[in-house]
Design a protein around this motif. Structure first.
Motif, PDB file in Angstrom:
ATOM      1  N   MET A   1     -29.154   7.920   2.637  1.00  7.17           N
ATOM      2  CA  MET A   1     -28.436   6.805   2.070  1.00  7.17           C
ATOM      3  C   MET A   1     -28.196   5.762   3.154  1.00  7.17           C
ATOM      4  O   MET A   1     -27.883   6.091   4.300  1.00  7.17           O
ATOM      5  CB  MET A   1     -27.113   7.299   1.499  1.00  7.17           C
ATOM      6  N   ILE A   2     -28.300   4.499   2.805  1.00  7.27           N
ATOM      7  CA  ILE A   2     -28.168   3.425   3.781  1.00  7.27           C
ATOM      8  C   ILE A   2     -26.697   3.145   4.043  1.00  7.27           C
ATOM      9  O   ILE A   2     -25.888   3.024   3.123  1.00  7.27           O
ATOM     10  CB  ILE A   2     -28.860   2.153   3.271  1.00  7.27           C
ATOM     11  N   SER A   3     -26.361   3.039   5.319  1.00 13.24           N
ATOM     12  CA  SER A   3     -24.994   2.727   5.727  1.00 13.24           C
ATOM     13  C   SER A   3     -24.975   1.366   6.398  1.00 13.24           C
ATOM     14  O   SER A   3     -25.929   0.979   7.082  1.00 13.24           O
ATOM     15  CB  SER A   3     -24.478   3.768   6.713  1.00 13.24           C
ATOM     16  N   PRO A   4     -23.886   0.605   6.233  1.00 11.63           N
ATOM     17  CA  PRO A   4     -23.802  -0.682   6.915  1.00 11.63           C
ATOM     18  C   PRO A   4     -23.655  -0.497   8.428  1.00 11.63           C
ATOM     19  O   PRO A   4     -23.061   0.475   8.882  1.00 11.63           O
ATOM     20  CB  PRO A   4     -22.560  -1.323   6.316  1.00 11.63           C
ATOM     21  N   LYS A   5     -24.223  -1.446   9.206  1.00  7.30           N
ATOM     22  CA  LYS A   5     -24.140  -1.332  10.659  1.00  7.30           C
ATOM     23  C   LYS A   5     -22.724  -1.587  11.159  1.00  7.30           C
ATOM     24  O   LYS A   5     -22.276  -0.946  12.094  1.00  7.30           O
ATOM     25  CB  LYS A   5     -25.082  -2.338  11.311  1.00  7.30           C
ATOM     26  N   ARG A   6     -22.047  -2.573  10.549  1.00 11.72           N
ATOM     27  CA  ARG A   6     -20.690  -2.912  10.971  1.00 11.72           C
ATOM     28  C   ARG A   6     -19.786  -2.995   9.745  1.00 11.72           C
ATOM     29  O   ARG A   6     -20.244  -3.241   8.633  1.00 11.72           O
ATOM     30  CB  ARG A   6     -20.673  -4.263  11.681  1.00 11.72           C
ATOM     31  N   LYS A   7     -18.502  -2.848   9.999  1.00 10.74           N
ATOM     32  CA  LYS A   7     -17.523  -2.962   8.914  1.00 10.74           C
ATOM     33  C   LYS A   7     -17.349  -4.428   8.536  1.00 10.74           C
ATOM     34  O   LYS A   7     -17.211  -5.288   9.412  1.00 10.74           O
ATOM     35  CB  LYS A   7     -16.179  -2.395   9.374  1.00 10.74           C
ATOM     36  N   HIS A   8     -17.384  -4.702   7.242  1.00  4.51           N
ATOM     37  CA  HIS A   8     -17.113  -6.050   6.759  1.00  4.51           C
ATOM     38  C   HIS A   8     -15.609  -6.190   6.606  1.00  4.51           C
ATOM     39  O   HIS A   8     -14.949  -5.302   6.070  1.00  4.51           O
ATOM     40  CB  HIS A   8     -17.799  -6.294   5.416  1.00  4.51           C
ATOM     41  N   SER A   9     -15.097  -7.329   7.042  1.00 10.00           N
ATOM     42  CA  SER A   9     -13.655  -7.549   6.942  1.00 10.00           C
ATOM     43  C   SER A   9     -13.234  -7.725   5.487  1.00 10.00           C
ATOM     44  O   SER A   9     -14.045  -8.022   4.610  1.00 10.00           O
ATOM     45  CB  SER A   9     -13.253  -8.785   7.746  1.00 10.00           C
ATOM     46  N   LYS A  10     -11.939  -7.582   5.241  1.00 11.30           N
ATOM     47  CA  LYS A  10     -11.421  -7.739   3.886  1.00 11.30           C
ATOM     48  C   LYS A  10     -11.582  -9.184   3.414  1.00 11.30           C
ATOM     49  O   LYS A  10     -11.824  -9.434   2.230  1.00 11.30           O
ATOM     50  CB  LYS A  10      -9.959  -7.335   3.841  1.00 11.30           C
ATOM     51  N   ALA A  11     -11.461 -10.126   4.328  1.00 11.44           N
ATOM     52  CA  ALA A  11     -11.618 -11.535   3.957  1.00 11.44           C
ATOM     53  C   ALA A  11     -13.050 -11.822   3.510  1.00 11.44           C
ATOM     54  O   ALA A  11     -13.284 -12.526   2.527  1.00 11.44           O
ATOM     55  CB  ALA A  11     -11.245 -12.430   5.130  1.00 11.44           C
ATOM     56  N   ARG A  12     -14.021 -11.269   4.222  1.00 10.26           N
ATOM     57  CA  ARG A  12     -15.423 -11.470   3.857  1.00 10.26           C
ATOM     58  C   ARG A  12     -15.726 -10.823   2.512  1.00 10.26           C
ATOM     59  O   ARG A  12     -16.422 -11.383   1.678  1.00 10.26           O
ATOM     60  CB  ARG A  12     -16.327 -10.880   4.936  1.00 10.26           C
ATOM     61  N   ARG A  13     -15.188  -9.641   2.298  1.00  7.60           N
ATOM     62  CA  ARG A  13     -15.380  -8.942   1.024  1.00  7.60           C
ATOM     63  C   ARG A  13     -14.759  -9.736  -0.127  1.00  7.60           C
ATOM     64  O   ARG A  13     -15.361  -9.911  -1.173  1.00  7.60           O
ATOM     65  CB  ARG A  13     -14.739  -7.562   1.120  1.00  7.60           C
ATOM     66  N   ASP A  14     -13.544 -10.224   0.090  1.00 10.84           N
ATOM     67  CA  ASP A  14     -12.838 -10.934  -0.968  1.00 10.84           C
ATOM     68  C   ASP A  14     -13.447 -12.298  -1.250  1.00 10.84           C
ATOM     69  O   ASP A  14     -13.382 -12.780  -2.376  1.00 10.84           O
ATOM     70  CB  ASP A  14     -11.363 -11.066  -0.611  1.00 10.84           C
ATOM     71  N   LYS A  15     -14.039 -12.937  -0.249  1.00 10.51           N
ATOM     72  CA  LYS A  15     -14.731 -14.213  -0.474  1.00 10.51           C
ATOM     73  C   LYS A  15     -15.887 -14.029  -1.441  1.00 10.51           C
ATOM     74  O   LYS A  15     -16.161 -14.874  -2.278  1.00 10.51           O
ATOM     75  CB  LYS A  15     -15.277 -14.764   0.844  1.00 10.51           C
ATOM     76  N   ARG A  16     -16.569 -12.908  -1.331  1.00 11.54           N
ATOM     77  CA  ARG A  16     -17.683 -12.622  -2.222  1.00 11.54           C
ATOM     78  C   ARG A  16     -17.194 -12.298  -3.625  1.00 11.54           C
ATOM     79  O   ARG A  16     -17.775 -12.716  -4.613  1.00 11.54           O
ATOM     80  CB  ARG A  16     -18.490 -11.450  -1.655  1.00 11.54           C
ATOM     81  N   ARG A  17     -16.104 -11.576  -3.718  1.00  8.64           N
ATOM     82  CA  ARG A  17     -15.620 -11.112  -5.014  1.00  8.64           C
ATOM     83  C   ARG A  17     -14.895 -12.180  -5.808  1.00  8.64           C
ATOM     84  O   ARG A  17     -14.840 -12.112  -7.026  1.00  8.64           O
ATOM     85  CB  ARG A  17     -14.680  -9.931  -4.820  1.00  8.64           C
ATOM     86  N   ARG A  18     -14.310 -13.161  -5.158  1.00  9.56           N
ATOM     87  CA  ARG A  18     -13.479 -14.123  -5.886  1.00  9.56           C
ATOM     88  C   ARG A  18     -14.291 -15.037  -6.790  1.00  9.56           C
ATOM     89  O   ARG A  18     -13.760 -15.595  -7.734  1.00  9.56           O
ATOM     90  CB  ARG A  18     -12.664 -14.968  -4.920  1.00  9.56           C
ATOM     91  N   GLN A  19     -15.575 -15.190  -6.558  1.00  4.65           N
ATOM     92  CA  GLN A  19     -16.402 -16.094  -7.341  1.00  4.65           C
ATOM     93  C   GLN A  19     -16.600 -15.603  -8.769  1.00  4.65           C
ATOM     94  O   GLN A  19     -16.796 -16.392  -9.677  1.00  4.65           O
ATOM     95  CB  GLN A  19     -17.772 -16.284  -6.683  1.00  4.65           C
ATOM     96  N   THR A  20     -16.537 -14.309  -8.987  1.00  7.17           N
ATOM     97  CA  THR A  20     -16.819 -13.768 -10.309  1.00  7.17           C
ATOM     98  C   THR A  20     -15.613 -13.836 -11.239  1.00  7.17           C
ATOM     99  O   THR A  20     -15.765 -13.712 -12.437  1.00  7.17           O
ATOM    100  CB  THR A  20     -17.286 -12.312 -10.226  1.00  7.17           C
ATOM    101  N   TRP A  21     -14.412 -14.047 -10.696  1.00  3.20           N
ATOM    102  CA  TRP A  21     -13.212 -14.014 -11.519  1.00  3.20           C
ATOM    103  C   TRP A  21     -12.653 -15.390 -11.805  1.00  3.20           C
ATOM    104  O   TRP A  21     -11.535 -15.523 -12.265  1.00  3.20           O
ATOM    105  CB  TRP A  21     -12.145 -13.146 -10.858  1.00  3.20           C
ATOM    106  N   LYS A  22     -13.408 -16.433 -11.543  1.00  2.48           N
ATOM    107  CA  LYS A  22     -12.931 -17.770 -11.829  1.00  2.48           C
ATOM    108  C   LYS A  22     -12.881 -17.979 -13.336  1.00  2.48           C
ATOM    109  O   LYS A  22     -13.793 -17.609 -14.065  1.00  2.48           O
ATOM    110  CB  LYS A  22     -13.859 -18.821 -11.217  1.00  2.48           C
ATOM    111  N   ILE A  23     -11.823 -18.584 -13.798  1.00  2.00           N
ATOM    112  CA  ILE A  23     -11.677 -18.873 -15.220  1.00  2.00           C
ATOM    113  C   ILE A  23     -12.060 -20.331 -15.430  1.00  2.00           C
ATOM    114  O   ILE A  23     -11.464 -21.230 -14.826  1.00  2.00           O
ATOM    115  CB  ILE A  23     -10.246 -18.612 -15.698  1.00  2.00           C
ATOM    116  N   ALA A  24     -13.043 -20.562 -16.264  1.00  2.00           N
ATOM    117  CA  ALA A  24     -13.503 -21.921 -16.520  1.00  2.00           C
ATOM    118  C   ALA A  24     -12.640 -22.546 -17.609  1.00  2.00           C
ATOM    119  O   ALA A  24     -12.280 -21.901 -18.589  1.00  2.00           O
ATOM    120  CB  ALA A  24     -14.965 -21.914 -16.953  1.00  2.00           C
TER     121      ALA A  24
END
Length: 60
Positions: A1-24
């Motif tokens: 199984m592939i593992s990430p080389k480095r830990k992604h910060s919570k801010a980086r993770r949340d920046k990616r996730r916030r785009q899907t929950w926008k209410i138009a």
């Protein structure tokens, strides 16, 4: 199984996730007959018109 080389910060993770929950905001336009704000490309629930034609016969 592939593992990430480095830990992604919570801010980086949340920046990616916030785009899907926008209410138009719904696209509301004034009705040509009665002037009430309604969804575009839908029958006006107030007067029953669509594209300047009476589509529904509403009981008054």
């Amino acid at each position: 199984m592939i593992s990430p080389k480095r830990k992604h910060s919570k801010a980086r993770r949340d920046k990616r996730r916030r785009q899907t929950w926008k209410i138009a905001m719904p696209n509301l336009v004034p009705c040509t007959k009665c002037g009430v704000l309604a969804h575009s490309h839908r029958v006006c629930k107030d007067c029953g018109t669509y594209n300047k034609r009476d589509v529904l016969k509403l009981a008054e």
